[in-house]
Design a protein around this motif. Structure first.
Motif, PDB file in Angstrom:
ATOM      1  N   ALA A 163      19.593 -13.592  11.357  1.00  0.00           N
ATOM      2  CA  ALA A 163      19.395 -14.055  12.730  1.00  0.00           C
ATOM      3  C   ALA A 163      20.054 -15.387  13.013  1.00  0.00           C
ATOM      4  CB  ALA A 163      17.902 -14.144  13.031  1.00  0.00           C
ATOM      5  N   ASP A 164      20.341 -16.177  11.966  1.00  0.00           N
ATOM      6  CA  ASP A 164      20.916 -17.505  12.201  1.00  0.00           C
ATOM      7  C   ASP A 164      22.434 -17.503  12.218  1.00  0.00           C
ATOM      8  OD1 ASP A 164      21.112 -16.906   9.495  1.00  0.00           O
ATOM      9  OD2 ASP A 164      20.809 -18.982   8.840  1.00  0.00           O
ATOM     10  N   ALA A 165      23.055 -16.345  12.074  1.00  0.00           N
ATOM     11  CA  ALA A 165      24.523 -16.264  12.102  1.00  0.00           C
ATOM     12  C   ALA A 165      25.004 -16.201  13.553  1.00  0.00           C
ATOM     13  CB  ALA A 165      24.996 -15.041  11.334  1.00  0.00           C
ATOM     14  N   PRO A 166      26.232 -16.693  13.828  1.00  0.00           N
ATOM     15  CA  PRO A 166      26.771 -16.679  15.198  1.00  0.00           C
ATOM     16  C   PRO A 166      27.203 -15.278  15.602  1.00  0.00           C
ATOM     17  CG  PRO A 166      28.400 -17.566  13.673  1.00  0.00           C
ATOM     18  CD  PRO A 166      27.153 -17.342  12.874  1.00  0.00           C
ATOM     19  N   LEU A 167      26.332 -14.545  16.291  1.00  0.00           N
ATOM     20  CA  LEU A 167      26.535 -13.124  16.534  1.00  0.00           C
ATOM     21  C   LEU A 167      27.837 -12.831  17.261  1.00  0.00           C
ATOM     22  CD1 LEU A 167      25.188 -10.397  16.058  1.00  0.00           C
ATOM     23  CD2 LEU A 167      23.945 -10.697  18.204  1.00  0.00           C
ATOM     24  N   ALA A 168      28.222 -13.678  18.214  1.00  0.00           N
ATOM     25  CA  ALA A 168      29.441 -13.429  18.987  1.00  0.00           C
ATOM     26  C   ALA A 168      30.693 -13.440  18.114  1.00  0.00           C
ATOM     27  CB  ALA A 168      29.579 -14.463  20.107  1.00  0.00           C
ATOM     28  N   LEU A 169      30.615 -14.039  16.933  1.00  0.00           N
ATOM     29  CA  LEU A 169      31.766 -14.130  16.031  1.00  0.00           C
ATOM     30  C   LEU A 169      31.857 -12.949  15.076  1.00  0.00           C
ATOM     31  CD1 LEU A 169      34.108 -15.870  14.757  1.00  0.00           C
ATOM     32  CD2 LEU A 169      32.332 -16.996  13.384  1.00  0.00           C
ATOM     33  N   LEU A 170      30.775 -12.210  14.912  1.00  0.00           N
ATOM     34  CA  LEU A 170      30.654 -11.313  13.769  1.00  0.00           C
ATOM     35  C   LEU A 170      31.273  -9.934  13.944  1.00  0.00           C
ATOM     36  CD1 LEU A 170      26.973 -12.037  12.658  1.00  0.00           C
ATOM     37  CD2 LEU A 170      29.080 -13.261  12.047  1.00  0.00           C
ATOM     38  N   GLY A 171      31.576  -9.507  15.169  1.00  0.00           N
ATOM     39  CA  GLY A 171      32.072  -8.155  15.386  1.00  0.00           C
ATOM     40  C   GLY A 171      33.257  -7.760  14.520  1.00  0.00           C
ATOM     41  N   PRO A 172      34.275  -8.624  14.361  1.00  0.00           N
ATOM     42  CA  PRO A 172      35.428  -8.239  13.551  1.00  0.00           C
ATOM     43  C   PRO A 172      35.103  -7.909  12.095  1.00  0.00           C
ATOM     44  CG  PRO A 172      36.002 -10.054  14.994  1.00  0.00           C
ATOM     45  CD  PRO A 172      34.526  -9.865  15.124  1.00  0.00           C
ATOM     46  N   LEU A 173      33.911  -8.271  11.638  1.00  0.00           N
ATOM     47  CA  LEU A 173      33.513  -7.865  10.290  1.00  0.00           C
ATOM     48  C   LEU A 173      33.306  -6.357  10.205  1.00  0.00           C
ATOM     49  CD1 LEU A 173      30.942 -10.680   9.429  1.00  0.00           C
ATOM     50  CD2 LEU A 173      33.292 -10.460   8.596  1.00  0.00           C
ATOM     51  N   GLY A 174      33.142  -5.708  11.354  1.00  0.00           N
ATOM     52  CA  GLY A 174      32.927  -4.266  11.352  1.00  0.00           C
ATOM     53  C   GLY A 174      34.142  -3.466  10.968  1.00  0.00           C
ATOM     54  N   CYS A 175      35.339  -4.085  11.077  1.00  0.00           N
ATOM     55  CA  CYS A 175      36.553  -3.358  10.703  1.00  0.00           C
ATOM     56  C   CYS A 175      37.591  -4.283  10.080  1.00  0.00           C
ATOM     57  CB  CYS A 175      37.143  -2.633  11.910  1.00  0.00           C
ATOM     58  SG  CYS A 175      38.642  -1.689  11.513  1.00  0.00           S
ATOM     59  N   GLY A 176      38.299  -5.074  10.924  1.00  0.00           N
ATOM     60  CA  GLY A 176      39.466  -5.795  10.446  1.00  0.00           C
ATOM     61  C   GLY A 176      39.203  -6.734   9.285  1.00  0.00           C
ATOM     62  N   LEU A 177      38.214  -7.598   9.429  1.00  0.00           N
ATOM     63  CA  LEU A 177      37.990  -8.603   8.394  1.00  0.00           C
ATOM     64  C   LEU A 177      37.394  -7.990   7.133  1.00  0.00           C
ATOM     65  CD1 LEU A 177      36.763 -11.679  10.467  1.00  0.00           C
ATOM     66  CD2 LEU A 177      39.088 -10.916   9.936  1.00  0.00           C
TER      67      LEU A 177
END
Length: 369
Positions: A163-177
């Protein structure tokens, strides 16, 4: 809380090949018992999304792409367990969980990968999206179609995150990163003495560079044609850089004494051929990039010398393991993915696409708040 029943949302629709996205009011179907409704916070723009528009990935249009979503669960279907409204989540690719690859912890090679991620309809053939005129739109892209304010996903492609991670930044972890980093962590597993070449310093390449640095690899060679990306690659861990516009890649890699491993994110045959040609005995080149150019010319005698070339999907990762690991590394300051991104509101998605294609931005993220 959204009540059950079809709801109106905003979405970016790809209506014609090589055209712009149109931001429209569309209708999202009600949840099936095994589905989850996610209120999107942000979604990364990936070249796989753009490959649909460019015809490289030949899916029927109109379609709502988007497959690097991050958001908050709004509602869960009656059969869903382990997820609840209010959970922060990252959306990723879908897999069946039952085929030999899935049960062997390689869900990226699921026997049903294409059907679950590219069918544009649910398994029962029903559409999840329709436009203002009532015409069905392609959806279920990577079981999410997250270029929209809300998305329907499944427990199989949802990863709950801290919950303490910056959610708006995390989407690219779903594929590219996760693809770039996972290829390093799960497939190549370089040692500090490995010489690793990363062809293409985009999102996948930068993630691979950061992962190699985490593993202590001392010689990381970044190849790209954009000077600013090569500068950033050095800041993120590359020890050497090759400007593919100013230098001959094959000659430049040979001048370094060859390489043990290579990761190609470009899909450009001449660059792949240069990387393979520079491999030392028993070296490996991994192919991640896709392009309209599909033919390679390789020297058979060189390949017999113990070299290998292989393709990798989604970093050969188990998303439920790798995505939380990368978030922890980010929170520790060891995976600075914020250095790669710029944010765009949904209405500016075409500007995000243009900036990605020009190389001005490495990883655009579309926001919904």
């Amino acid at each position: 809380m959204i009540e059950s029943g079809t709801m109106e949302i905003q979405a970016a629709v790809a209506r014609k090949a090589h055209g712009d996205f149109t931001v429209e009011t569309v209708k999202l179907a009600d949840l099936a018992p095994d589905e989850v409704l996610v209120r999107m916070v942000a979604t990364g723009v990936c070249h796989t999304d753009l490959s649909v528009v460019e015809g490289i990935l030949p899916l029927p249009l109109p379609l709502v792409p988007g497959h690097e979503g991050a958001g908050v669960i709004e509602r869960v279907g009656a059969d869903v367990r382990g997820l609840a409204p209010g959970d922060p989540v990252v959306l990723t690719f879908s897999s069946c969980g039952e085929c030999p690859s899935c049960t062997d912890n390689h869900p990226a090679y699921c026997d049903h990968y294409a059907a679950l991620n590219f069918a544009t309809r649910r398994p029962d053939g029903s559409a999840t999206l329709s436009d203002a005129s009532g015409h069905a739109l392609g959806g279920v892209f990577f079981s999410q179609s997250s270029f929209a304010t809300y998305a329907i996903a499944t427990p199989k492609n949802i990863v709950k995150v801290r919950a303490d991670a910056p959610l708006a930044l995390l989407g690219p972890l779903g594929c590219g990163l996760s693809t770039g980093a996972g290829t390093v962590f799960n497939v190549l597993k370089p040692t500090p003495d490995t010489t690793l070449a990363v062809v293409g310093a985009g999102a996948l390449g930068m993630a691979a560079i950061m992962a190699a640095k985490i593993l202590g690899v001392r010689r990381i060679v970044a190849l790209d044609r954009v000077a600013s990306r090569l500068d950033l690659a050095r800041e993120l861990g590359a020890s050497d850089t090759i400007d593919t516009l100013a230098q001959d890649p094959a000659e430049a890699l040979a001048a370094l004494g060859g390489i043990d491993q290579a990761i190609d994110t470009s899909g450009v045959p001449r660059l792949i051929e240069a990387a393979v040609g520079a491999l030392r005995t028993r070296g490996t080149c991994v192919l991640l990039g896709a392009s309209a150019q599909t033919d390679l010319h390789l020297n058979v005698m060189q390949m017999i010398g113990g070299k290998s070339v292989r393709g990798v999907v989604n970093g050969d990762c188990e998303p439920g393991e790798l995505i939380p690991k990368l978030i922890d590394l980010h929170m520790e300051g060891r995976f600075p993915m914020e250095r790669l991104v710029d944010y765009y509101p949904l209405r500016d998605i075409n500007r995000a696409v243009a900036d990605s294609r020009s190389g001005r931005v490495i990883k655009p993220i579309v926001t919904f708040e």
